[in-house]
Motif scaffolding. Structure first.
Motif, PDB file in Angstrom:
ATOM      1  N   VAL A   3     -11.232   7.763  -7.001  1.00  0.00           N
ATOM      2  CA  VAL A   3     -11.676   6.787  -7.989  1.00  0.00           C
ATOM      3  C   VAL A   3     -10.439   5.972  -8.343  1.00  0.00           C
ATOM      4  N   LEU A   4     -10.538   4.666  -8.150  1.00  0.00           N
ATOM      5  CA  LEU A   4      -9.405   3.773  -8.367  1.00  0.00           C
ATOM      6  C   LEU A   4      -9.660   2.875  -9.573  1.00  0.00           C
ATOM      7  N   ARG A   5      -8.638   2.704 -10.408  1.00  0.00           N
ATOM      8  CA  ARG A   5      -8.693   1.802 -11.561  1.00  0.00           C
ATOM      9  C   ARG A   5      -7.762   0.626 -11.300  1.00  0.00           C
ATOM     10  N   LEU A   6      -8.150  -0.541 -11.796  1.00  0.00           N
ATOM     11  CA  LEU A   6      -7.320  -1.728 -11.645  1.00  0.00           C
ATOM     12  C   LEU A   6      -6.661  -2.091 -12.969  1.00  0.00           C
ATOM     13  N   TRP A  33       0.863  -1.176   0.000  1.00  0.00           N
ATOM     14  CA  TRP A  33       0.000   0.000   0.000  1.00  0.00           C
ATOM     15  C   TRP A  33       0.904   1.232   0.000  1.00  0.00           C
ATOM     16  N   PRO A  34       1.423   1.653  -1.155  1.00  0.00           N
ATOM     17  CA  PRO A  34       2.405   2.736  -1.168  1.00  0.00           C
ATOM     18  C   PRO A  34       1.854   4.132  -0.907  1.00  0.00           C
ATOM     19  N   ARG A  35       0.541   4.328  -1.068  1.00  0.00           N
ATOM     20  CA  ARG A  35      -0.070   5.640  -0.828  1.00  0.00           C
ATOM     21  C   ARG A  35      -1.431   5.437  -0.170  1.00  0.00           C
ATOM     22  N   ASP A  43      -1.242   7.463  -9.751  1.00  0.00           N
ATOM     23  CA  ASP A  43      -0.366   7.027  -8.672  1.00  0.00           C
ATOM     24  C   ASP A  43      -0.839   5.670  -8.168  1.00  0.00           C
ATOM     25  N   VAL A  44       0.084   4.754  -7.965  1.00  0.00           N
ATOM     26  CA  VAL A  44      -0.249   3.420  -7.460  1.00  0.00           C
ATOM     27  C   VAL A  44      -0.555   3.516  -5.970  1.00  0.00           C
ATOM     28  N   VAL A  45      -1.731   3.024  -5.578  1.00  0.00           N
ATOM     29  CA  VAL A  45      -2.129   3.030  -4.169  1.00  0.00           C
ATOM     30  C   VAL A  45      -2.160   1.617  -3.577  1.00  0.00           C
ATOM     31  N   GLU A  97      -2.272  -3.558  -9.956  1.00  0.00           N
ATOM     32  CA  GLU A  97      -2.073  -2.224  -9.400  1.00  0.00           C
ATOM     33  C   GLU A  97      -3.407  -1.488  -9.407  1.00  0.00           C
ATOM     34  N   LEU A  98      -3.759  -0.922  -8.260  1.00  0.00           N
ATOM     35  CA  LEU A  98      -4.853   0.037  -8.196  1.00  0.00           C
ATOM     36  C   LEU A  98      -4.207   1.408  -8.304  1.00  0.00           C
TER      37      LEU A  98
END
Length: 150
Positions: A100-103, A91-93, A134-136, A127-128
């Motif tokens: 809104v998250l994209r996969l 969980w880098p961020r 930015d990768v979360v 990656e989300l």
């Protein structure tokens, strides 16, 4: 189509867009109250003074959002046989309400089983990413997938 995807359709190097999801404050609070009741997940006032400067989603909530998109847009009900595990979960961020998250799912390995020729092992880097790309969330997922019949 995901519904008729088999082992042969998971080609190393190919990246799949697996949809998106909005993270609402109600969902952040509901998940955290039930499963991860740390102050920065359940109390906006306390979170404002906390290490993240505001309310954030539990990492486990983020993982569950990833899993829903992964199941809906990547795995196939006709061929998925479950998973022996997950590696490199990160969980880098932080994820904030309103995000809104994209996969993105990239096949990194696909190999046939030596002991069970009707299936293979597919490793996928997921990656989300948020609106700023930015990768979360990221992880390496393993899935057992049936080969196409016949």
């Amino acid at each position: 189509m995901t519904s008729d995807r088999y082992f042969e359709d998971y080609v190393p190097g190919v990246t799949h867009d697996c949809g998106s999801v909005e993270v609402t404050e109600a969902d952040v609070l509901g998940f955290a109250r039930r499963y991860d009741p740390q102050s920065f997940h359940v109390d906006a006032a306390a979170a404002a003074d906390g290490p993240f400067g505001g309310l954030i989603a539990s990492g486990w909530h983020t993982a569950s959002l990833m899993m829903r998109l992964f199941a809906d847009h990547y795995l196939s009900a006709v061929s998925s046989l479950g998973s022996p595990g997950v590696d490199e979960l990160r969980w880098p961020r932080p994820v904030r309400p309103g995000s809104v998250l994209r996969l993105r799912a990239t096949v990194t390995e696909a190999r046939l089983s030596r002991s069970k020729p009707d299936r293979g092992l597919v490793r996928t880097h997921v990656e989300l990413v948020d609106a700023g790309d930015d990768v979360v969330f990221s992880a390496s997922l393993l899935n057992l997938i049936l080969v196409r019949p016949g």
